[in-house]
Scaffold this motif. Structure first.
Motif, short mmCIF file in Angstrom:
data_model
loop_
_atom_site.label_atom_id
_atom_site.label_comp_id
_atom_site.label_asym_id
_atom_site.label_seq_id
_atom_site.Cartn_x
_atom_site.Cartn_y
_atom_site.Cartn_z
N ASP A 1 -21.68 11.80 11.76
CA ASP A 1 -20.41 11.86 10.94
C ASP A 1 -19.75 10.30 11.25
OD1 ASP A 1 -20.82 14.36 10.50
OD2 ASP A 1 -19.41 15.08 11.87
N GLU A 2 -19.05 10.04 10.27
CA GLU A 2 -18.43 8.72 10.35
C GLU A 2 -16.90 8.73 10.08
OE1 GLU A 2 -18.54 4.86 7.36
OE2 GLU A 2 -20.26 6.18 7.48
N TYR A 3 -16.09 8.03 10.92
CA TYR A 3 -14.72 8.10 10.60
C TYR A 3 -14.45 6.61 9.93
CZ TYR A 3 -13.73 12.34 13.18
OH TYR A 3 -13.42 13.52 13.65
N SER A 4 -13.29 6.56 9.19
CA SER A 4 -12.93 5.45 8.62
C SER A 4 -11.26 5.45 8.29
CB SER A 4 -13.87 5.08 7.36
OG SER A 4 -13.80 6.34 6.41
N PHE B 1 0.88 -1.09 -0.09
CA PHE B 1 -0.04 -0.11 0.22
C PHE B 1 0.87 1.26 -0.04
CE2 PHE B 1 -2.51 -3.33 2.08
CZ PHE B 1 -3.52 -3.31 1.34
N ASP B 2 0.31 2.40 -0.48
CA ASP B 2 0.99 3.59 -0.48
C ASP B 2 1.05 4.10 1.09
OD1 ASP B 2 1.16 3.24 -3.41
OD2 ASP B 2 -0.83 4.41 -3.50
N GLY B 3 -0.12 3.65 1.44
CA GLY B 3 -0.44 4.26 2.81
C GLY B 3 -1.93 4.29 3.25
N PHE B 4 -2.14 5.29 4.24
CA PHE B 4 -3.38 5.14 4.71
C PHE B 4 -3.97 6.62 4.81
CE2 PHE B 4 -1.64 4.55 8.93
CZ PHE B 4 -2.48 5.37 9.54
N TYR B 5 -5.10 6.87 4.52
CA TYR B 5 -5.74 8.19 5.30
C TYR B 5 -6.74 8.13 6.26
CZ TYR B 5 -4.00 10.79 0.98
OH TYR B 5 -3.15 11.16 0.04
N TYR B 6 -6.77 8.98 7.14
CA TYR B 6 -7.99 8.94 8.34
C TYR B 6 -9.04 9.75 7.42
CZ TYR B 6 -5.32 6.85 12.21
OH TYR B 6 -4.54 6.06 13.13
N VAL B 7 -10.16 9.28 7.44
CA VAL B 7 -10.99 10.05 6.51
C VAL B 7 -12.39 10.17 7.45
CG1 VAL B 7 -12.82 10.08 4.55
CG2 VAL B 7 -10.51 8.98 4.42
N LEU B 8 -12.97 11.59 7.36
CA LEU B 8 -14.08 11.89 8.12
C LEU B 8 -15.22 12.04 6.95
CD1 LEU B 8 -16.03 12.64 10.44
CD2 LEU B 8 -14.93 14.93 10.15
N ASN C 1 2.06 3.58 6.28
CA ASN C 1 2.57 4.95 6.31
C ASN C 1 1.39 5.86 6.45
OD1 ASN C 1 3.97 7.33 6.24
ND2 ASN C 1 3.62 7.48 3.81
N CYS C 2 1.17 6.74 7.23
CA CYS C 2 0.16 7.68 7.40
C CYS C 2 0.10 8.63 6.40
CB CYS C 2 -0.11 8.16 8.71
SG CYS C 2 -1.64 9.24 8.86
N LEU C 3 -0.79 9.00 5.35
CA LEU C 3 -0.65 9.99 4.79
C LEU C 3 -1.53 11.35 4.83
CD1 LEU C 3 -1.38 7.80 1.40
CD2 LEU C 3 0.57 8.32 2.28
N GLY C 4 -2.04 11.33 6.01
CA GLY C 4 -2.75 12.39 6.62
C GLY C 4 -4.27 12.18 6.71
N GLN C 5 -5.08 13.40 6.83
CA GLN C 5 -6.49 13.28 7.09
C GLN C 5 -7.13 13.89 5.92
OE1 GLN C 5 -7.30 14.94 10.81
NE2 GLN C 5 -6.13 13.71 12.03
N LEU C 6 -8.46 13.14 5.68
CA LEU C 6 -9.28 14.03 4.59
C LEU C 6 -10.55 13.94 5.02
CD1 LEU C 6 -8.19 11.65 1.47
CD2 LEU C 6 -7.54 13.93 2.04
N LYS C 7 -11.60 15.00 4.49
CA LYS C 7 -12.90 15.26 4.94
C LYS C 7 -13.72 15.23 3.77
CE LYS C 7 -13.43 18.30 8.05
NZ LYS C 7 -13.56 19.61 8.94
#
Length: 310
Positions: free
Chosen positions: A254-257, A236-243, A289-295
């Motif tokens: 709201d839902e986190y994934s 994997f390239d990494g992962f995003y925390y997504v709201l 690797n954590c790629l950051g957060q998205l909304k």
């Protein structure tokens, strides 16, 4: 002893949103005058159904000296007591509506205290004396297997199936009444079947049985259990925390994934609302690797589920 106090303003506003959401969903304006009464009965029935479901999700929480007592608001005889010593740690999440304190055991969120629901949230939070007894991490030889949140899975599925069957009934309503078949009514029924059928398909296609073990992931889709895929975490390239933000209609929130990305496309989504042991899965994937957060809004996120690159 610290008993919880519901924020009645927010609870009542959610119930009003449920009624408005059902009204918009029923589309009373499309009915003729002689059918308004039937439409209003449908509206009232669904409003009652969703309101009862929302009220059933509300919990009275009492923080005692050695633990937490959780009691259903709608079914007061449904009561559970947890000792503080049972929990691994407490975790706070921040959302648009406020802060949520969760008490976690074995990667499962057993108790949630929401500042949006409880007017004395700060008092409850201060009274909860759960400390991080140990860092919850995945051991190299321990396998983590996802567990579906069955109430959410079955509830949404039954709801969409009901609307699909309603569309089928609309197609044959003239036949059942012994009237000449109207093409406009049949077309309306077909559109309803395709519309809600598509949403049901998208809903079920998100569910995947996920097993994480020794740096590898096994993914088995709910709809196609024979189509199993295997990945290494290094793939994997990494992962995003997504709201995924909700419009709050029908009492939704709201839902986190956690989104695992491969070649800039969504490969695996791990959602907190879909999996009971979300925390356990999230911790098992921390080596990526954590790629950051998205909304996103729910509709904006849909295009990435369908294959759009980020």
């Amino acid at each position: 002893m610290v008993p919880s106090k519901f924020n009645t303003k927010n609870v009542c506003s959610t119930l009003c949103l449920i009624a408005c959401g059902v009204l918009a969903m029923c589309g009373v304006s499309k009915f003729n005058k002689e059918e308004v009464v039937s439409a209003l009965l449908v509206w009232g029935a669904f409003t009652l159904l969703f309101s009862l479901a929302y009220l059933a999700s509300l919990k009275r929480i009492t923080v005692l000296a050695d633990g937490v007592e959780v009691q259903s608001y709608l079914l007061p005889f449904w009561k559970r007591f947890y000792r503080f010593a049972e929990f691994d740690y407490a975790q706070s999440d921040y959302r648009r509506t406020g802060e949520v304190l969760r008490l976690i055991k074995d990667g499962k969120r057993l108790v949630s205290i929401d500042s949006h629901l409880y007017s004395n949230y700060n008092e409850l939070k201060e009274a909860v004396s759960v400390k991080n007894k140990r860092n919850f991490v995945i051991r190299e030889k321990a396998e983590v297997v996802s567990e579906y949140a069955k109430l959410y899975l079955y509830g949404i599925t039954v709801l969409f199936l009901f609307f699909i069957l309603t569309g089928v009934g609309t197609c044959f309503i003239d036949v059942m009444d012994g009237k000449p078949i109207r093409q406009s009514i049949v077309l309306l029924g077909v559109i309803e079947i395709l519309f809600f059928g598509s949403f049901l398909f998208i809903h079920l296609s998100k569910y995947k049985k996920i097993a994480v073990w020794r740096g590898q992931i096994e993914v088995k889709p709910l709809l196609w259990p024979f189509k199993v895929r295997y990945y290494n975490l290094s793939d994997f390239d990494g992962f995003y925390y997504v709201l995924e933000e909700s419009n709050s209609q029908l009492g939704s929130s709201d839902e986190y994934s956690l989104w695992l990305m491969k070649d800039r496309k969504l490969a695996i989504s791990v959602s907190e609302i879909m999996y009971k042991n979300y925390e356990q899965l999230k911790n098992a994937l921390q080596t990526v690797n954590c790629l950051g957060q998205l909304k996103f809004s729910g509709f904006q996120a849909l295009k990435y589920y369908l294959g759009k690159k980020i």
